[in-house]
Design a protein around this motif. Sequence first.
Motif, PDB file in Angstrom:
ATOM      1  N   LEU B  13       0.645  -1.066   0.077  1.00  0.00           N
ATOM      2  CA  LEU B  13       0.049  -0.167   0.012  1.00  0.00           C
ATOM      3  C   LEU B  13       0.758   1.270  -0.121  1.00  0.00           C
ATOM      4  O   LEU B  13       0.423   2.230  -0.782  1.00  0.00           O
ATOM      5  CB  LEU B  13      -0.873   0.007   1.126  1.00  0.00           C
ATOM      6  N   CYS B  16       1.781   1.807  -3.610  1.00  0.00           N
ATOM      7  CA  CYS B  16       0.852   2.391  -4.239  1.00  0.00           C
ATOM      8  C   CYS B  16       0.937   3.886  -4.176  1.00  0.00           C
ATOM      9  O   CYS B  16       0.732   4.558  -5.003  1.00  0.00           O
ATOM     10  CB  CYS B  16      -0.202   1.816  -3.719  1.00  0.00           C
ATOM     11  N   PHE B  18       3.402   5.726  -3.111  1.00  0.00           N
ATOM     12  CA  PHE B  18       4.508   6.700  -3.751  1.00  0.00           C
ATOM     13  C   PHE B  18       4.288   6.753  -5.342  1.00  0.00           C
ATOM     14  O   PHE B  18       4.399   7.804  -6.303  1.00  0.00           O
ATOM     15  CB  PHE B  18       5.654   6.102  -3.455  1.00  0.00           C
ATOM     16  N   TYR B  19       3.595   5.745  -5.991  1.00  0.00           N
ATOM     17  CA  TYR B  19       3.390   5.568  -7.392  1.00  0.00           C
ATOM     18  C   TYR B  19       2.115   6.832  -7.674  1.00  0.00           C
ATOM     19  O   TYR B  19       2.212   7.456  -8.466  1.00  0.00           O
ATOM     20  CB  TYR B  19       2.711   4.240  -7.808  1.00  0.00           C
ATOM     21  N   LEU B  20       1.286   6.889  -6.581  1.00  0.00           N
ATOM     22  CA  LEU B  20       0.247   7.896  -6.949  1.00  0.00           C
ATOM     23  C   LEU B  20       1.041   9.320  -6.732  1.00  0.00           C
ATOM     24  O   LEU B  20       0.500  10.031  -7.661  1.00  0.00           O
ATOM     25  CB  LEU B  20      -0.868   7.747  -5.701  1.00  0.00           C
ATOM     26  N   ALA B  21       1.857   9.661  -5.893  1.00  0.00           N
ATOM     27  CA  ALA B  21       2.452  10.781  -5.667  1.00  0.00           C
ATOM     28  C   ALA B  21       3.176  11.054  -7.143  1.00  0.00           C
ATOM     29  O   ALA B  21       3.413  12.146  -7.380  1.00  0.00           O
ATOM     30  CB  ALA B  21       3.657  10.482  -4.552  1.00  0.00           C
ATOM     31  N   THR B  23       2.489  10.328 -10.064  1.00  0.00           N
ATOM     32  CA  THR B  23       1.702  10.570 -11.070  1.00  0.00           C
ATOM     33  C   THR B  23       0.772  12.048 -10.878  1.00  0.00           C
ATOM     34  O   THR B  23       1.112  12.791 -11.560  1.00  0.00           O
ATOM     35  CB  THR B  23       0.545   9.938 -11.110  1.00  0.00           C
ATOM     36  N   VAL B  24       0.889  12.144  -9.235  1.00  0.00           N
ATOM     37  CA  VAL B  24       0.278  13.649  -9.098  1.00  0.00           C
ATOM     38  C   VAL B  24       1.246  14.754  -9.453  1.00  0.00           C
ATOM     39  O   VAL B  24       1.055  15.880 -10.036  1.00  0.00           O
ATOM     40  CB  VAL B  24      -0.377  13.756  -7.746  1.00  0.00           C
ATOM     41  N   GLY B  25       2.641  14.332  -8.876  1.00  0.00           N
ATOM     42  CA  GLY B  25       3.971  15.349  -9.462  1.00  0.00           C
ATOM     43  C   GLY B  25       3.807  15.464 -10.869  1.00  0.00           C
ATOM     44  O   GLY B  25       4.283  16.611 -11.559  1.00  0.00           O
ATOM     45  N   LEU B  26       3.751  14.612 -11.803  1.00  0.00           N
ATOM     46  CA  LEU B  26       3.725  14.672 -13.090  1.00  0.00           C
ATOM     47  C   LEU B  26       2.806  15.321 -13.675  1.00  0.00           C
ATOM     48  O   LEU B  26       3.173  16.188 -14.716  1.00  0.00           O
ATOM     49  CB  LEU B  26       3.498  13.190 -13.656  1.00  0.00           C
ATOM     50  N   LEU B  27       1.485  15.401 -13.032  1.00  0.00           N
ATOM     51  CA  LEU B  27       0.451  16.037 -13.654  1.00  0.00           C
ATOM     52  C   LEU B  27       0.636  17.665 -12.981  1.00  0.00           C
ATOM     53  O   LEU B  27       0.251  18.494 -13.805  1.00  0.00           O
ATOM     54  CB  LEU B  27      -0.915  15.524 -13.145  1.00  0.00           C
ATOM     55  N   ALA B  38       9.667  14.282  -9.712  1.00  0.00           N
ATOM     56  CA  ALA B  38       8.569  13.410  -9.199  1.00  0.00           C
ATOM     57  C   ALA B  38       8.547  11.930  -9.584  1.00  0.00           C
ATOM     58  O   ALA B  38       8.546  11.016  -8.797  1.00  0.00           O
ATOM     59  CB  ALA B  38       7.241  14.229  -9.450  1.00  0.00           C
ATOM     60  N   LEU B  39       8.787  11.974 -11.264  1.00  0.00           N
ATOM     61  CA  LEU B  39       8.554  10.479 -11.654  1.00  0.00           C
ATOM     62  C   LEU B  39       9.881   9.672 -11.077  1.00  0.00           C
ATOM     63  O   LEU B  39       9.469   8.369 -10.740  1.00  0.00           O
ATOM     64  CB  LEU B  39       8.705  10.656 -13.119  1.00  0.00           C
ATOM     65  N   ALA B  42       9.836   9.116  -6.887  1.00  0.00           N
ATOM     66  CA  ALA B  42       8.504   8.671  -6.034  1.00  0.00           C
ATOM     67  C   ALA B  42       8.186   7.343  -6.776  1.00  0.00           C
ATOM     68  O   ALA B  42       8.113   6.142  -5.936  1.00  0.00           O
ATOM     69  CB  ALA B  42       7.452   9.451  -6.304  1.00  0.00           C
ATOM     70  N   ASP B  43       8.629   7.171  -7.991  1.00  0.00           N
ATOM     71  CA  ASP B  43       8.230   5.614  -8.578  1.00  0.00           C
ATOM     72  C   ASP B  43       9.203   4.744  -8.343  1.00  0.00           C
ATOM     73  O   ASP B  43       9.100   3.442  -8.090  1.00  0.00           O
ATOM     74  CB  ASP B  43       8.067   5.859 -10.171  1.00  0.00           C
TER      75      ASP B  43
END
Lengths: 92, 104, 172
Positions: B13, B16, B18-21, B23-27, B38-39, B42-43
């Motif tokens: 979890l 997950c 950090f993957y979300l973070a 993507t949020v950073g990417l956007l 970010a990518l 975090a990924d």
Amino acid sequence: MVDLALPGIALFLLLNLLAGMLRVYRGPTLADRMLAALLFSTTTVAVLLILAEWMEQPALRNVALLFVMLASIISLAFVGLPGREDLEDGEQ
Amino acid sequence: MTPTDLITLSLLLAGCGFYLAGTVGLLRFPDVFCRLHALTKADNLGLFLVCSGLAVHSGDWRIVSLLLLIWLVGLLAATVSAHLIARHAHEHEADAPEEENELR
Amino acid sequence: MTTEPTKPAAGSFRTGLSWFAQAFLVLTLIWIALNGLSGFWAGLAAASAGAAVGTYFARGQTYPWRPLKWLAFIAFFIIESIRGGVDVAARAMGPTVRIDPVFESHSIAIPPGLPTILLTSFISLLPGTLSVRLREHDHELIVHALTPGSMASVTRLERALAWMFNVERADG
């Protein structure tokens, strides 16, 4: 217990990937779109590893390894093959 | 639920998250360099957490070493890609700075 | 005590041999990780073929093996990359994006070759820094920092690398 959660986690990661694809659509630069390819490779690897565990398909782990190896080749292809002087210095 | 399951689930979890973070950073982040931060970071941490979660879950040394190898290659791919994309963006920024600033 | 790494004298037999041995060991370990001990002899053959090709085409400088120092460095790196991930995640998820990005130039104080390559690669995973490009024949690294204060990461990593490779940093 964990096996119940695994598909949910894989689904979450896929949705996450879909959201990241917005960046491909928006750009604005070519490099921004390239970032999505980077996101694609890291997320796909995690999804494959989780599916390997959930579906008890160990071969998927090897697919994940192949994906992660391809990731760096994709970005190499994006920037073009090293031909410039300072790159050659950097890689020696 | 065994303690092992608990550790596995919390690692997965957290991964997950950090993957979300990432993507949020990417956007959300303003330009390609910040998005790269970010990518990659975090990924990579997300992949590390997912791999360790699965390693704890399986406990088989073959699977653990394969997961370790995947994480190491992923790490290498992330840093190399980040550097290559950043250099490409830095080179081409000089060509079209207005365009990039406008469309942020 | 500073051990000078062996210089890559062109065609030097000993450098080639030690490069071959190190590549062979790493490839064998990867084979065992992928395949276990089944087909071990095929693995040894594949590893020696790979190491031979590597030695022929891409031989670099070799450094003495110091497993304990490497483990300590790996621990340092994992902790730092976790900090980097947490830091950037917090910045991305916060109500406002708290970043003040700048390009900074860092003059590299460790030797060229492997130390510089590792600095350039790993700096992208430490908190707040991203390697952009090498300049001035690898003596200057352009770094993109999320905040001006993030540049401390570069010095920290450089110090750790200098310690691991047993080399002096140029400016102490």
